[in-house]
Design a protein around this motif. Structure first.
Motif, PDB file in Angstrom:
ATOM      1  N   GLY A  51     -14.127   5.315   3.602  1.00  0.00           N
ATOM      2  CA  GLY A  51     -13.705   5.518   2.224  1.00  0.00           C
ATOM      3  C   GLY A  51     -12.272   5.194   1.894  1.00  0.00           C
ATOM      4  O   GLY A  51     -11.808   5.474   0.780  1.00  0.00           O
ATOM      5  N   ILE A  52     -11.526   4.597   2.827  1.00  0.00           N
ATOM      6  CA  ILE A  52     -10.141   4.199   2.556  1.00  0.00           C
ATOM      7  C   ILE A  52     -10.111   2.702   2.260  1.00  0.00           C
ATOM      8  O   ILE A  52     -10.689   1.909   3.004  1.00  0.00           O
ATOM      9  CB  ILE A  52      -9.230   4.511   3.762  1.00  0.00           C
ATOM     10  CG1 ILE A  52      -9.212   6.015   4.049  1.00  0.00           C
ATOM     11  CG2 ILE A  52      -7.808   3.998   3.511  1.00  0.00           C
ATOM     12  CD1 ILE A  52      -8.462   6.392   5.305  1.00  0.00           C
ATOM     13  N   ASP A  53      -9.426   2.323   1.213  1.00  0.00           N
ATOM     14  CA  ASP A  53      -9.209   0.912   0.902  1.00  0.00           C
ATOM     15  C   ASP A  53      -8.126   0.405   1.852  1.00  0.00           C
ATOM     16  O   ASP A  53      -6.932   0.468   1.542  1.00  0.00           O
ATOM     17  CB  ASP A  53      -8.782   0.759  -0.555  1.00  0.00           C
ATOM     18  CG  ASP A  53      -8.555  -0.700  -0.948  1.00  0.00           C
ATOM     19  OD1 ASP A  53      -8.846  -1.599  -0.137  1.00  0.00           O
ATOM     20  OD2 ASP A  53      -8.055  -0.930  -2.067  1.00  0.00           O
ATOM     21  N   ALA A 106       0.861  -1.183   0.000  1.00  0.00           N
ATOM     22  CA  ALA A 106       0.000   0.000   0.000  1.00  0.00           C
ATOM     23  C   ALA A 106       0.892   1.227   0.000  1.00  0.00           C
ATOM     24  O   ALA A 106       2.047   1.165   0.465  1.00  0.00           O
ATOM     25  CB  ALA A 106      -0.921   0.004   1.221  1.00  0.00           C
ATOM     26  N   PRO A 107       0.412   2.344  -0.479  1.00  0.00           N
ATOM     27  CA  PRO A 107       1.254   3.550  -0.464  1.00  0.00           C
ATOM     28  C   PRO A 107       1.601   4.021   0.950  1.00  0.00           C
ATOM     29  O   PRO A 107       2.705   4.519   1.185  1.00  0.00           O
ATOM     30  CB  PRO A 107       0.395   4.593  -1.189  1.00  0.00           C
ATOM     31  CG  PRO A 107      -0.596   3.809  -1.974  1.00  0.00           C
ATOM     32  CD  PRO A 107      -0.859   2.571  -1.188  1.00  0.00           C
ATOM     33  N   ILE A 129       1.279  13.773   2.665  1.00  0.00           N
ATOM     34  CA  ILE A 129       1.314  12.430   2.058  1.00  0.00           C
ATOM     35  C   ILE A 129       1.612  12.530   0.564  1.00  0.00           C
ATOM     36  O   ILE A 129       2.414  11.768   0.019  1.00  0.00           O
ATOM     37  CB  ILE A 129      -0.007  11.685   2.316  1.00  0.00           C
ATOM     38  CG1 ILE A 129      -0.114  11.279   3.802  1.00  0.00           C
ATOM     39  CG2 ILE A 129      -0.110  10.453   1.420  1.00  0.00           C
ATOM     40  CD1 ILE A 129       0.912  10.254   4.241  1.00  0.00           C
ATOM     41  N   ASP A 130       0.990  13.483  -0.109  1.00  0.00           N
ATOM     42  CA  ASP A 130       1.255  13.689  -1.536  1.00  0.00           C
ATOM     43  C   ASP A 130       2.742  13.920  -1.767  1.00  0.00           C
ATOM     44  O   ASP A 130       3.352  13.339  -2.684  1.00  0.00           O
ATOM     45  CB  ASP A 130       0.472  14.899  -2.067  1.00  0.00           C
ATOM     46  CG  ASP A 130      -1.028  14.731  -1.906  1.00  0.00           C
ATOM     47  OD1 ASP A 130      -1.511  13.589  -2.016  1.00  0.00           O
ATOM     48  OD2 ASP A 130      -1.711  15.742  -1.682  1.00  0.00           O
ATOM     49  N   LYS A 134      -6.010   7.200   0.060  1.00  0.00           N
ATOM     50  CA  LYS A 134      -6.999   6.358  -0.605  1.00  0.00           C
ATOM     51  C   LYS A 134      -6.806   4.879  -0.271  1.00  0.00           C
ATOM     52  O   LYS A 134      -7.770   4.121  -0.234  1.00  0.00           O
ATOM     53  CB  LYS A 134      -6.922   6.548  -2.127  1.00  0.00           C
ATOM     54  CG  LYS A 134      -7.244   7.953  -2.607  1.00  0.00           C
ATOM     55  CD  LYS A 134      -7.155   8.039  -4.124  1.00  0.00           C
ATOM     56  CE  LYS A 134      -7.552   9.422  -4.634  1.00  0.00           C
ATOM     57  NZ  LYS A 134      -6.613  10.460  -4.210  1.00  0.00           N
ATOM     58  N   ARG A 135      -5.561   4.484  -0.049  1.00  0.00           N
ATOM     59  CA  ARG A 135      -5.265   3.080   0.241  1.00  0.00           C
ATOM     60  C   ARG A 135      -4.185   3.039   1.306  1.00  0.00           C
ATOM     61  O   ARG A 135      -3.190   3.774   1.207  1.00  0.00           O
ATOM     62  CB  ARG A 135      -4.821   2.360  -1.033  1.00  0.00           C
ATOM     63  CG  ARG A 135      -4.657   0.865  -0.912  1.00  0.00           C
ATOM     64  CD  ARG A 135      -4.761   0.202  -2.297  1.00  0.00           C
ATOM     65  NE  ARG A 135      -3.837   0.796  -3.253  1.00  0.00           N
ATOM     66  CZ  ARG A 135      -2.594   0.345  -3.482  1.00  0.00           C
ATOM     67  NH1 ARG A 135      -2.136  -0.696  -2.798  1.00  0.00           N
ATOM     68  NH2 ARG A 135      -1.829   0.924  -4.393  1.00  0.00           N
TER      69      ARG A 135
END
Length: 235
Positions: A176-178, A61-62, A228-229, A154-155
Motif C-alpha cells: 500500500g505504499i506508493d 517523495a516525502p 514521520i508526521d 503513503k509515498r
C-alpha cells in the motif's frame, strides 16, 4: 562383499515400487519447488517494474525508507549499510526527501541497527528530528508493513542495495505504499558477500510471496507512531 551386494539386490527387488515412487515424488517435488521459486521471483519483481530509478532520476517523495542490515558491536554500520545511508543523506541534502525512516533490527538489547543508523546520519549533518527510527524492522516485509501501518507512510523512496531493491520496492507497493527505489552498487567491491546475498534473493522472494499471500502481521505491530508526521510537519 559379494554377499552384501546380493542382499542389497534382494532388498531392492522387494521394495522397488516404494523406492521408485519415493524417487519420483522427490523429482516432482524438486520440479515444483524450482517452478515455485521462478514464479515467486517473477511475481515479486514484476511489482517493482517501472519504479526503480537512478539517484538523480528518482522522483521526489516525502520519506526515504532505509532498510537495515548489519552493524558492528559498537553500532557502526557495515559497508553495505553505510552505502545505503550515504544515498539517503544525499537524497535529503538534495531536497528529494524531507524525512528519513531507518528501519532495522533491535531484537536483542545488545544489537541495535536503528540507533547506529541515526548516529551515522546525524554525524553527517542530517537533523536528528528528521530521522525516525523503527526498531522492529526485523525483515523487509516487516519494515514495509510497519512503514505503512505504524508510521503512516503513503509515498516513499526505498533505499537498499540493487540486488535487494526489486523485492523491497515490490513489497512496499503491494502493501500500500506508493514506492520507488534507488539501489546502491558501490558495495559490489565486496564481491563474495554481494554474490552470496544476491543468490539468497531467490529464497527471499519465495518468503516474500508467502508473506504477502498470507497477509501476516509484522512480528511486532504495536500502536500508531507519529514520528514521520512530526518530521514532515516541522518542514
Amino acid at each position: 562383499m559379494r554377499g552384501r551386494f546380493a542382499a542389497v539386490r534382494r532388498w531392492y527387488g522387494e521394495h522397488r515400487r516404494v523406492v521408485r515412487r519415493t524417487l519420483l515424488a522427490m523429482a516432482v517435488g524438486a520440479v515444483l519447488l524450482s517452478g515455485g521459486t521462478v514464479a515467486s521471483v517473477a511475481w515479486i519483481r514484476s511489482g517493482a517494474d517501472g519504479h526503480i530509478y537512478s539517484e538523480a532520476g528518482v522522483p521526489d517523495a516525502p520519506v526515504a525508507l532505509v532498510l537495515g542490515t548489519k552493524v558492528g558491536a559498537d553500532g557502526t554500520p557495515s559497508p553495505f549499510l553505510a552505502a545505503r545511508l550515504e544515498i539517503a543523506q544525499r537524497l535529503f541534502d538534495g531536497g528529494k526527501v524531507r524525512a528519513i525512516l531507518v528501519s532495522g533490527d533491535n531484537m536483542n538489547t545488545d544489537y541495535n541497527e536503528p540507533d547506529g543508523m541515526l548516529r551515522w546520519l546525524v554525524d553527517r549533518g542530517v537533523p536528528a528530528q528528521k530521522v525516525v527510527l523503527d526498531y522492529a524492522g526485523f525483515d523487509t516485509y516487516d519494515s514495509c508493513a510497519r512503514a505503512k501501518r505504524i508510521f503512516g507512510v503513503k509515498r516513499a523512496t526505498v533505499v537498499t542495495q540493487s540486488f535487494h531493491l526489486p523485492r523491497a520496492v515490490a513489497l512496499c507497493r503491494r502493501l500500500g505504499i506508493d514506492a520507488n527505489g534507488v539501489g546502491d552498487e558501490t558495495a559490489k567491491r565486496y564481491a563474495q558477500r554481494w554474490r552470496v546475498s544476491s543468490t539468497r534473493e531467490y529464497g527471499a522472494c519465495v518468503k516474500a510471496t508467502l508473506d504477502l499471500l498470507s497477509s501476516r502481521d509484522p512480528v511486532h505491530l504495536g500502536r500508531r507512531e507519529t514520528g514521520i508526521d512530526n518530521a514532515l510537519r516541522d518542514g
